[in-house]
Enzyme design. Structure first.
Site, PDB file in Angstrom:
ATOM      1  N   ASP A   1      -0.875  -3.204  -2.357  1.00 46.50           N
ATOM      2  CA  ASP A   1      -0.538  -1.926  -1.720  1.00 46.50           C
ATOM      3  C   ASP A   1       0.516  -2.041  -0.637  1.00 46.50           C
ATOM      4  O   ASP A   1       0.819  -1.069   0.048  1.00 46.50           O
ATOM      5  CB  ASP A   1      -1.798  -1.267  -1.156  1.00 46.50           C
TER       6      ASP A   1
ATOM      7  N   SER B   1      -6.146  -2.827  -2.208  1.00 51.17           N
ATOM      8  CA  SER B   1      -5.238  -3.793  -1.591  1.00 51.17           C
ATOM      9  C   SER B   1      -5.039  -5.015  -2.482  1.00 51.17           C
ATOM     10  O   SER B   1      -4.517  -4.902  -3.574  1.00 51.17           O
ATOM     11  CB  SER B   1      -5.762  -4.182  -0.209  1.00 51.17           C
TER      12      SER B   1
ATOM     13  N   ASP C   1       1.108  -7.871  -1.454  1.00 50.22           N
ATOM     14  CA  ASP C   1      -0.120  -7.646  -2.202  1.00 50.22           C
ATOM     15  C   ASP C   1      -0.016  -6.320  -2.949  1.00 50.22           C
ATOM     16  O   ASP C   1       1.064  -5.738  -3.057  1.00 50.22           O
ATOM     17  CB  ASP C   1      -1.329  -7.655  -1.262  1.00 50.22           C
TER      18      ASP C   1
ATOM     19  N   ASP D   1       0.655  -3.734   2.288  1.00 50.48           N
ATOM     20  CA  ASP D   1       0.400  -3.895   3.722  1.00 50.48           C
ATOM     21  C   ASP D   1       0.497  -5.357   4.152  1.00 50.48           C
ATOM     22  O   ASP D   1       0.605  -5.653   5.333  1.00 50.48           O
ATOM     23  CB  ASP D   1      -0.933  -3.277   4.141  1.00 50.48           C
TER      24      ASP D   1
END
Length: 451
Positions: free
Chosen positions: A233, A90, A231, A235
């Site tokens: 990834d 992440s 960010d 999410d």
């Protein structure tokens, strides 16, 4: 064994999320699923960690579907009807990586994760050679993007008159958000949109300091209506207004929560959130005719399942924690790309100022208190008594730390950190500094007594 944190397994690849661990985790997980779709973000170590995980899954008898590089929400979408694994850390720095499991579009429950931990601890043996799984490949990204566009098109207005700057931070949101917004009609400018695990443009975590390039870009260009940062990834989402100011993450939650409660057609619409989220969300949801429920950080999906089990006239209209939103109509995963799509269409319909105007923003401050790991439980037990005594007029919740809401709508939260030697303290009030310091003094006394 405590492999899993609030968002899967995560840590440095040199010492924690090693290929050896990925192999063991894959073998432990593969005992309990017939097919796993695997994706990764852009980190340099993702290919090797994915390969080790695949070997573990297949040697346990599970079939593996390689999906290549994807945003995490796209992997959540791809896991419908089967299991899924996302290789990502992440917003963590480049030396880290992680492993996050899904099944049928939902993150694994705590019980699922504990089962994997038990399998790793017991060093699960591989299946016989005739029972090993097979490997195939597919490309689910286009299907996910189609689903997001279709979902977002049901809300707000077209984006033909909007120009939006998207800072992908060299993460895999570059594969999703710009394309979705363009398909919805926007003119899109991109920053740091080449995917690389070195994150040369900026650190992966979209803090105010790290997205200064985006802030300046929006501020200096009159034609740009909005900035969006993600960010590594995709999410998480951060929103920058046309003046180059960051819109507070809890205010974004309040706007979206009230909107989806108003849109709900059930008698008891619920917004699921976490204890550290501002009371401004509660105020907006109550005004819209819904109610707020809270669950532990990282467990929104489990809280949603509990609420949905209450009956036909109760449903979760929306869910989220700071920077991370779940859109139940689309799927039970945190989705920065879908959030960007829906929010921009609402802004196109109403204007950002109109959406923000009803939200009361009181100062919100946080400052942790140092606490050794071994003293946390004793300190928190003491605080469950001393804090309610200190604030006798407050409404007390002890479900996830100590959260007390005061009669003037101020509130504070005290909870032990799950990853660092701290007890975290949050306070929202017209005089947040004074409230925070009052609470911190009590926390310090509890820590001292516990040590």
């Amino acid at each position: 064994m405590d492999l899993f944190g609030t968002t899967g397994i995560r840590g440095p690849v040199a010492t924690k999320v090693t290929p050896e661990l990925a192999l063991s985790v894959g073998r432990a997980a593969g005992e309990h699923g017939e097919e796993f779709v695997i994706a990764r973000d852009g980190r340099e170590t993702g290919v090797a960690i994915a390969a080790a995980l695949e070997a573990g899954l297949e040697s346990a008898g599970a079939d593996v579907v390689r999906a290549g590089m994807l945003p995490t929400p796209a992997l959540g979408f791809a896991s419908y009807g089967r299991h899924g694994v996302m290789i990502t850390a992440s917003h963590n720095p480049s030396p880290d990586n992680g492993i996050k499991f899904f099944v049928d579009g939902v993150e694994y429950t705590t019980a699922d994760e504990e089962r994997i931990e038990e399998g790793v601890a017991n060093d699960v043996e591989p299946a016989t050679w005739k029972e090993w799984g097979r490997q195939t490949s597919e490309e689910p990204l286009d299907g996910y993007l189609d689903a997001v566009v279709e979902y977002a098109s049901e809300h707000g207005a077209p984006l033909e008159d909007m120009t939006i700057a998207v800072d992908a931070g060299n993460g895999v949101s570059a594969l999703g958000t710009p394309e979705v917004l363009r398909r919805l009609g926007a003119t899109v400018h991109t920053l740091h949109a080449n995917v690389t695990g070195h994150f040369p443009g900026r650190p992966s975590k979209p803090t105010p300091e790290n997205i200064e390039n985006l802030i300046q870009y929006v501020r200096e260009r009159e034609a740009v209506d909005l900035g969006i940062a993600h960010d590594g990834d995709a999410d998480r989402i951060v929103v920058v207004d046309a003046d180059g100011s960051i819109v507070h993450e809890d205010t974004i939650l309040a706007v979206l929560s009230s909107y989806f409660v108003e849109q709900s057609d059930v008698a008891d619409p619920v917004v699921m959130t976490t204890p550290n989220v501002s009371g401004r969300v509660d105020e907006q949801v109550r005004a819209a005719g819904g109610r707020v429920e809270r669950t532990a950080l990282g467990l929104l999906h489990e809280g949603i399942a509990e609420v949905e089990a209450e009956g036909e006239q109760t449903a979760v209209a929306f869910a989220g924690e700071p920077w991370k939103c779940i859109h139940p109509e689309l799927g039970i995963w945190t989705d920065g790309i879908a959030t960007a799509a829906v929010l921009t269409r609402l802004i196109a319909a109403e204007g950002l100022g109109t959406l923000l105007e009803p939200v009361t923003e009181r100062p919100l401050e946080k400052n942790p208190v140092d606490c050794p790991e071994e003293a946390k439980a004793d300190a928190m037990e003491r605080l469950e008594t001393t804090l309610p005594e200190q604030f006798p007029d407050g409404e007390v919740s002890l479900d996830y730390g100590v959260r007390i809401e005061l009669p003037d709508a101020s509130w504070f939260l005290v909870r032990p950190s799950g990853t660092e030697p701290y007890i975290r303290v949050y306070a929202e009030s017209d005089d947040a500094t004074a409230l925070l310091e009052d609470v911190r003094e009590t926390v310090k006394d509890a820590v001292e007594a516990a040590t």
